[in-house]
Design an enzyme around this catalytic site. Structure first.
Site, mmCIF file in Angstrom:
data_model
loop_
_atom_site.group_PDB
_atom_site.id
_atom_site.type_symbol
_atom_site.label_atom_id
_atom_site.label_comp_id
_atom_site.label_asym_id
_atom_site.label_seq_id
_atom_site.Cartn_x
_atom_site.Cartn_y
_atom_site.Cartn_z
ATOM 1 N N GLU A 1 -5.616 3.632 3.659
ATOM 2 C CA GLU A 1 -6.054 4.299 4.884
ATOM 3 C C GLU A 1 -7.484 4.821 4.773
ATOM 4 O O GLU A 1 -8.174 4.986 5.774
ATOM 5 C CB GLU A 1 -5.115 5.463 5.216
ATOM 6 C CG GLU A 1 -3.674 5.057 5.493
ATOM 7 C CD GLU A 1 -3.515 4.280 6.791
ATOM 8 O OE1 GLU A 1 -4.503 4.139 7.530
ATOM 9 O OE2 GLU A 1 -2.402 3.819 7.060
ATOM 10 N N ASP B 1 0.833 -1.201 0.000
ATOM 11 C CA ASP B 1 0.000 0.000 0.000
ATOM 12 C C ASP B 1 0.870 1.253 0.000
ATOM 13 O O ASP B 1 2.015 1.255 0.441
ATOM 14 C CB ASP B 1 -0.996 -0.007 1.156
ATOM 15 C CG ASP B 1 -0.437 -0.611 2.427
ATOM 16 O OD1 ASP B 1 0.758 -0.956 2.467
ATOM 17 O OD2 ASP B 1 -1.201 -0.742 3.404
#
Length: 383
Positions: free
Chosen positions: A134, A75
């Site tokens: 996130e 990520d």
């Protein structure tokens, strides 16, 4: 083993740390990642920018004798946190910081990729540099828009998350649930405002909200088995405009966490029932909205995780520990719902915790992680 050496990996990580970007705005990050990849031998590589989600980056490595395609995810996004580490390579973007260690994740992935770019793997590999972990469920977003199709569809998927509570370079994992699923919940209670001196002519949603919150506390303690885990937290409550006006509207904003998707759905149903009861008791409207997106429980595949743990546990170069499930959320959970795979921890040993403004993971974990995961992938390709 590494093609990118330790100093090069540290340089990459520090540059990524300087340029953090929020979910779906990782333009500079993606451009830098692609630049690093294009410096590698590209004979076996296919580099793919996924247009429907412009900051998503795929890199496919063609296997020499493939019988599967192995996915590896890293990520990319950062958090709206003002960095307070005092590091010489601290964030150059005010109010944004890699406070969750995604700069570590990307660097380790690049290290693994650099090895296989030079040493052709037996199986195909697909590296997925994912935006918006996130927020905004980047993994689910790319999946829903068809990113994992054709040559970029993995047969199995792996990913790590750094862990400040483990010694640098330690690998931690478990079968079953690694991290909880999370579900946002918003509750609007709609009654009738009025003068504080005439409560009988209004319908007070402060009182209704208080009753709602009181009843919610019994969901976990009395509706969920003590041997199972769930969390409900309402962290934001808003009602009223002034002290002498009865509030005709209240809004509650919270989060639900559970170690299984079934647990989350059970909690959702209880909150709906409580809302219906409050609406009937107070003669008001109660509107409940849930938003889970891709933040499903990270549930590791039993067979693949058994092999992963067996390998790491019996490799003399690896410090492996079994870990307990945690209530933090991760949108890798959605991808592991679609593809069998394993998520695991990489220890980065820090006294500051994830999402804190002083988070400073030990960089010594990076080359260790690259070697450990590269060796695991090579072993996996022999099975």
């Amino acid at each position: 083993m590494m093609t990118l050496n330790k100093s090069e990996l540290i340089h990459i990580r520090r540059h990524l740390h300087e340029i953090p970007e929020l979910a779906l705005h990782e333009k500079e990050t993606t451009a830098y990642l692609e630049k690093v990849v294009r410096r590698m031998p590209t004979r076996y590589l296919t580099i793919h920018r996924f247009a429907p989600v412009p900051t998503a980056l795929f890199v496919r490595v063609q296997g020499s004798d493939p019988k599967r395609t192995i996915g590896y995810r890293a990520d990319m996004d950062a958090l709206p946190v003002t960095e307070q580490t005092g590091l010489p390579f601290a964030s150059k973007h005010p109010g944004v910081m890699h406070a969750c260690g995604h700069d570590i994740h990307m660097t380790v992935a690049l290290g693994i990729l650099s090895y296989f770019a030079t040493n052709q793997p037996k199986d195909n590999l697909v590296f997925f540099f994912q935006p918006a972990e996130e927020a905004d469920s980047g993994g689910k977003l790319v999946y829903d828009k068809g990113g994992f199709s054709g040559k970029f569809k993995p047969d199995e998927f792996y990913a790590l998350h750094d862990n400040p509570n483990l010694p640098a370079g330690t690998i931690g994992c478990r079968k079953g649930t690694l991290t909880a699923g999370t579900n946002e919940v918003n509750v609007d209670l709609i009654g009738k405002s009025g003068h504080a001196a005439y409560p009988q002519k209004a319908n007070d949603m402060v009182v209704a909200a208080a009753q709602y919150l009181s009843q919610v506390q019994a969901v976990i303690s009395r509706s969920i088995s003590p041997l199972k885990s769930g969390v409900i937290t309402f962290g934001k409550v808003r009602a009223g405009v002034i002290r002498n006006v009865i509030a005709g509207h209240a809004r509650l904003e919270g989060t639900i966490r559970g170690l299984t998707q079934g647990m989350i759905q059970r909690i959702d149903n209880h909150l709906k029932m409580i809302g219906d009861g409050i609406a009937a008791s107070f003669g008001c409207q109660v509107e409940t909205q849930f938003n889970q997106g891709g933040y499903w429980p990270v549930t590791n595949n039993n067979k693949l995780t058994h092999f992963f743990i067996h390998y790491m546990k019996h490799c003399s170069k690896v410090n492996f520990v079994y870990t307990q499930p945690v209530m933090t959320g991760e949108d890798m959970g959605y991808l592991l719902h679609k593809f069998p795979g394993t998520m695991f921890w990489l220890g980065v040993q820090d006294s500051s915790q994830l999402h804190s403004s002083t988070f400073n993971p030990k960089e010594s974990a990076i080359p260790i992680g690259v070697n450990e995961i590269t060796d695991f992938l090579k072993a996996r390709m022999q099975k």
